[in-house]
Scaffold this motif. Structure first.
Motif, PDB file in Angstrom:
ATOM      1  N   ALA A   1      -4.545   6.941  -3.262  1.00 48.23           N
ATOM      2  CA  ALA A   1      -5.648   6.059  -2.874  1.00 48.23           C
ATOM      3  C   ALA A   1      -5.232   4.593  -2.885  1.00 48.23           C
ATOM      4  O   ALA A   1      -5.553   3.835  -1.957  1.00 48.23           O
ATOM      5  CB  ALA A   1      -6.838   6.280  -3.816  1.00 48.23           C
ATOM      6  N   ASP A   2      -4.510   4.165  -3.909  1.00 51.23           N
ATOM      7  CA  ASP A   2      -4.070   2.782  -4.003  1.00 51.23           C
ATOM      8  C   ASP A   2      -2.628   2.583  -3.523  1.00 51.23           C
ATOM      9  O   ASP A   2      -2.275   1.494  -3.062  1.00 51.23           O
ATOM     10  CB  ASP A   2      -4.164   2.292  -5.452  1.00 51.23           C
ATOM     11  CG  ASP A   2      -5.593   2.329  -5.977  1.00 51.23           C
ATOM     12  OD1 ASP A   2      -6.497   1.883  -5.256  1.00 51.23           O
ATOM     13  OD2 ASP A   2      -5.780   2.823  -7.109  1.00 51.23           O
TER      14      ASP A   2
ATOM     15  N   THR B   1       0.813  -1.223   0.000  1.00 49.38           N
ATOM     16  CA  THR B   1       0.000   0.000   0.000  1.00 49.38           C
ATOM     17  C   THR B   1       0.843   1.267   0.000  1.00 49.38           C
ATOM     18  O   THR B   1       0.295   2.371  -0.106  1.00 49.38           O
ATOM     19  CB  THR B   1      -0.933   0.038   1.221  1.00 49.38           C
ATOM     20  OG1 THR B   1      -0.145   0.060   2.426  1.00 49.38           O
ATOM     21  CG2 THR B   1      -1.867  -1.169   1.227  1.00 49.38           C
TER      22      THR B   1
ATOM     23  N   ARG C   1      -6.074   1.774   1.499  1.00 52.08           N
ATOM     24  CA  ARG C   1      -7.328   1.057   1.320  1.00 52.08           C
ATOM     25  C   ARG C   1      -6.996  -0.316   0.742  1.00 52.08           C
ATOM     26  O   ARG C   1      -6.009  -0.480   0.019  1.00 52.08           O
ATOM     27  CB  ARG C   1      -8.280   1.802   0.398  1.00 52.08           C
ATOM     28  CG  ARG C   1      -7.932   1.794  -1.081  1.00 52.08           C
ATOM     29  CD  ARG C   1      -8.944   2.596  -1.877  1.00 52.08           C
ATOM     30  NE  ARG C   1      -8.666   2.543  -3.313  1.00 52.08           N
ATOM     31  CZ  ARG C   1      -9.270   3.307  -4.194  1.00 52.08           C
ATOM     32  NH1 ARG C   1     -10.168   4.206  -3.784  1.00 52.08           N
ATOM     33  NH2 ARG C   1      -8.994   3.209  -5.487  1.00 52.08           N
ATOM     34  N   SER C   2      -7.761  -1.296   1.099  1.00 54.34           N
ATOM     35  CA  SER C   2      -7.471  -2.670   0.677  1.00 54.34           C
ATOM     36  C   SER C   2      -7.614  -2.804  -0.826  1.00 54.34           C
ATOM     37  O   SER C   2      -8.469  -2.184  -1.460  1.00 54.34           O
ATOM     38  CB  SER C   2      -8.422  -3.639   1.386  1.00 54.34           C
ATOM     39  OG  SER C   2      -8.273  -3.551   2.775  1.00 54.34           O
ATOM     40  N   ARG C   3      -6.715  -3.654  -1.402  1.00 56.63           N
ATOM     41  CA  ARG C   3      -6.820  -3.938  -2.830  1.00 56.63           C
ATOM     42  C   ARG C   3      -6.970  -5.438  -3.040  1.00 56.63           C
ATOM     43  O   ARG C   3      -6.413  -6.236  -2.304  1.00 56.63           O
ATOM     44  CB  ARG C   3      -5.548  -3.484  -3.574  1.00 56.63           C
ATOM     45  CG  ARG C   3      -5.358  -1.992  -3.555  1.00 56.63           C
ATOM     46  CD  ARG C   3      -4.479  -1.550  -4.736  1.00 56.63           C
ATOM     47  NE  ARG C   3      -3.235  -2.298  -4.838  1.00 56.63           N
ATOM     48  CZ  ARG C   3      -2.115  -1.971  -4.172  1.00 56.63           C
ATOM     49  NH1 ARG C   3      -2.146  -0.937  -3.367  1.00 56.63           N
ATOM     50  NH2 ARG C   3      -1.033  -2.689  -4.307  1.00 56.63           N
TER      51      ARG C   3
ATOM     52  N   THR D   1      -4.180   7.560   3.770  1.00 58.11           N
ATOM     53  CA  THR D   1      -4.492   6.313   4.465  1.00 58.11           C
ATOM     54  C   THR D   1      -4.681   5.198   3.435  1.00 58.11           C
ATOM     55  O   THR D   1      -5.150   5.419   2.319  1.00 58.11           O
ATOM     56  CB  THR D   1      -5.767   6.461   5.296  1.00 58.11           C
ATOM     57  OG1 THR D   1      -6.838   6.907   4.454  1.00 58.11           O
ATOM     58  CG2 THR D   1      -5.571   7.477   6.415  1.00 58.11           C
TER      59      THR D   1
END
Length: 343
Positions: free
Chosen positions: A265-266, A239, A341-343, A339
């Motif tokens: 974001a990613d 991340t 975020r899950s991928r 922050t």
């Protein structure tokens, strides 16, 4: 081209008086000084720096050794050095070694002590033995941006706590909630960026974060691009990316874009140094800024002190090796970190 003697005849003074006026030395009356300056203007006289160096055994120039003028950091640092040097009446010769120690040695042998009376050295891949020889011949040498203040190099230097810079970068990513973090080190494992990576690892270890994935790469945008693709191929769930310099960090953002990932974001990205490109990239790069202008000023000031002292003349004798330590690096938060975020 008019000579100093011609200026003296035009002003009705001796050549020594002209020399004193141009060097701002000795006692010269106000009217006489003005006659000399008027003669200089009327004849278009310009001092011959090489001749002055030969006559006085010293040159009004300083040499700045850089590893690659193509790296945007070095023109920025050179500009800061040039401003500091000009304020003290010196000019600066830029010596680009192309990361080749042999080129660096040639510069030291041909310029140090002849065209320049002192040498400033950045990360130019120079052999310390060559630097000590230059110093022993009576030409002071100052290392700029020495990265380990707690490990003096045995040469006069201006040190920056780059280990702290790496620690600040790691702590920032951890505070945002990142735990799967890849690292790009822009040097060999034992190279000049090692302290930066050590600080980053210190931050992870203190937080109990998992061991990170790391790639050693060229300290370039392309190097960062290739390293980021390799890191994400090995672990697609990363991340964040920490890079030990801004150029590889910019390359990481380019790789993210090509892979269809959004920053931050990613994938969050952080670098170290704060070059102009970091501020102008989109998104703007979060980085740990080092005090470039301050370091340049400290380096020029220290070199001038050494030139005016007996340091380096026929060896140091009992003189201690001076070190100046800059202000601490500072985190500069911009748009490339956020922050996870899950991928």
């Amino acid at each position: 081209m008019p000579t100093l003697s011609e200026v003296a005849r035009h002003a009705g003074v001796t050549p020594a008086t002209v020399s004193n006026v141009l060097r701002n030395r000795g006692r010269v009356g106000t009217q006489t000084r003005q006659r000399v300056l008027d003669a200089v203007d009327a004849l278009g006289y310009r001092p011959h720096l090489a001749a002055r160096a030969l006559a006085e055994g010293r040159a009004p120039t300083l040499a700045l050794m850089v590893s690659s003028i193509a790296n945007p950091f070095y023109p920025e640092f050179a500009l800061a050095v040039e401003r500091a040097a000009r304020a003290s009446g010196h000019f600066v010769i830029i010596c680009n070694t192309n990361e080749n120690p042999l080129d660096g040695r040639a510069y030291l042998e041909q310029i140090a002590g002849t065209l320049s009376e002192g040498v400033l050295v950045t990360n130019a891949n120079l052999d310390f033995a060559d630097l000590h020889k230059t110093e022993a011949r009576g030409t002071p040498v100052v290392l700029c941006m020495w990265e380990r203040p707690n490990e003096p190099p045995g040469l006069p230097c201006v040190a920056v706590d780059f280990r702290r810079a790496g620690e600040l970068a790691g702590a920032h990513l951890l505070e945002l909630g990142h735990r799967r973090i890849g690292a790009i080190v822009g040097s060999k494992a034992s190279g000049i960026h090692a302290a930066r990576y050590e600080g980053f690892v210190d931050a992870l270890r203190a937080a109990g974060a998992p061991r990170n994935r790391v790639r050693h790469a060229a300290d370039t945008i392309h190097g960062g691009y290739l390293a980021t693709r390799a890191l994400l191929e090995a672990d697609p769930k990363l991340t964040a990316i920490f890079a030990t310099n801004d150029l590889p960090a910019l390359g990481a953002m380019h790789a993210a874009a090509d892979l269809g990932l959004q920053v931050p974001a990613d994938l969050s990205v952080i670098g170290i140094t704060d070059i102009q490109l970091a501020r102008e990239s989109r998104p703007a790069l979060t980085t740990v800024a080092v005090p470039t202008v301050e370091v340049a000023g400290l380096a020029v000031s220290l070199l001038r002190e050494l030139i005016e002292s007996s340091y380096g003349q026929a060896g140091r004798g009992t003189a201690s090796v001076p070190m100046r330590i800059s202000s601490a690096p500072e985190l500069v938060v911009r748009a490339s970190t956020g922050t996870p975020r899950s991928r």
